[in-house]
Each structure stands twice: as C-alpha cells, then as structure tokens.
Design a protein around this motif. Structure first.
Motif, PDB file in Angstrom:
ATOM      1  N   THR A  18      33.144  31.661  41.671  1.00  0.00           N
ATOM      2  CA  THR A  18      31.927  31.014  41.506  1.00  0.00           C
ATOM      3  C   THR A  18      30.948  31.456  42.621  1.00  0.00           C
ATOM      4  O   THR A  18      31.306  31.678  43.655  1.00  0.00           O
ATOM      5  N   GLY A  19      29.819  31.421  42.280  1.00  0.00           N
ATOM      6  CA  GLY A  19      28.537  31.969  43.049  1.00  0.00           C
ATOM      7  C   GLY A  19      28.709  33.651  43.295  1.00  0.00           C
ATOM      8  O   GLY A  19      29.706  34.263  42.571  1.00  0.00           O
ATOM      9  N   PRO A  20      27.904  34.091  43.925  1.00  0.00           N
ATOM     10  CA  PRO A  20      27.893  35.525  44.100  1.00  0.00           C
ATOM     11  C   PRO A  20      28.845  36.111  44.967  1.00  0.00           C
ATOM     12  O   PRO A  20      29.590  35.468  45.674  1.00  0.00           O
ATOM     13  N   VAL A  21      29.232  37.548  44.157  1.00  0.00           N
ATOM     14  CA  VAL A  21      30.362  38.174  44.906  1.00  0.00           C
ATOM     15  C   VAL A  21      29.777  39.265  45.843  1.00  0.00           C
ATOM     16  O   VAL A  21      28.966  40.067  45.436  1.00  0.00           O
ATOM     17  N   ARG A  25      32.468  41.062  51.959  1.00  0.00           N
ATOM     18  CA  ARG A  25      33.271  39.766  52.121  1.00  0.00           C
ATOM     19  C   ARG A  25      34.217  39.784  50.975  1.00  0.00           C
ATOM     20  O   ARG A  25      35.505  39.527  51.236  1.00  0.00           O
ATOM     21  N   ASP A  26      34.158  40.073  49.705  1.00  0.00           N
ATOM     22  CA  ASP A  26      34.983  39.735  48.430  1.00  0.00           C
ATOM     23  C   ASP A  26      35.814  41.152  48.093  1.00  0.00           C
ATOM     24  O   ASP A  26      37.066  41.031  47.815  1.00  0.00           O
ATOM     25  N   PHE A  80      31.537  41.297  40.503  1.00  0.00           N
ATOM     26  CA  PHE A  80      30.779  41.765  41.173  1.00  0.00           C
ATOM     27  C   PHE A  80      30.096  43.145  40.529  1.00  0.00           C
ATOM     28  O   PHE A  80      28.798  43.290  40.877  1.00  0.00           O
ATOM     29  N   LEU A  81      30.810  43.771  39.595  1.00  0.00           N
ATOM     30  CA  LEU A  81      30.196  44.582  38.677  1.00  0.00           C
ATOM     31  C   LEU A  81      29.261  44.028  37.611  1.00  0.00           C
ATOM     32  O   LEU A  81      28.058  44.711  37.416  1.00  0.00           O
TER      33      LEU A  81
END
Length: 90
Positions: A18-21, A25-26, A80-81
C-alpha cells in the motif's frame, strides 16, 4: 481411526504494497538479498546490468521474476514498475 493430520495454511495471496514503493527502501533490499554480488558494484554482471539503478529494473521489468520467485517480492517489484519513474535527485 487416526485423526487427520493438520493441513497447511493456504499460501498468502500476492498482495501489492500500500502506498508508493521506493526503490532504495523497498526494491533494492530484495535485489541485494538475491542478486549479490554479481549485479552490484564489483560483480561480474554489474557493468551490463547494474541492479543498484532503478532504470535497470524498469528496463528488465518482469524478466526479473526468472530469479525472484517470492510472490511478496514480485508484488513489490510490480508495484514499483507500475509507478511513473521518479526524478533523480542530486
């Protein structure tokens, strides 16, 4: 009659974060844990496919999943993509 053995819990469904990746960080930690040392600085594949750069990951896209099989990791990379590329900050 013997009781039935307990059944394994169902595999967790692939869930997107959930939220931006964020790449650093991810995504990068996933790649560091599975693709070191070859695709990071000093590795034999770094010059061709540097995995510490978001652009490389965007270029490869789902081809990464030939090595990254974990559904949760795949969901993170897919999220992310799916995001527009972020500007590179100096």
């Amino acid at each position: 009659m013997l009781p039935a053995p307990p059944t394994a819990p169902p595999a967790p469904a692939e869930s997107a974060p959930t939220g931006p990746v964020a790449f650093a960080r991810d995504v990068r930690p996933i790649l560091e844990s599975r693709c070191q040392p070859c695709h990071f600085a000093g590795g034999r594949m770094y010059d061709r496919l540097p995995f510490d750069q978001p652009g490389t990951i965007r270029e490869l896209g789902p081809k990464l999943f030939s090595r990254i099989k974990d559904p949760e990791s795949q969901a993170t990379i897919r999220a992310f993509l799916a995001q527009p590329p972020q500007p590179i900050r100096p």
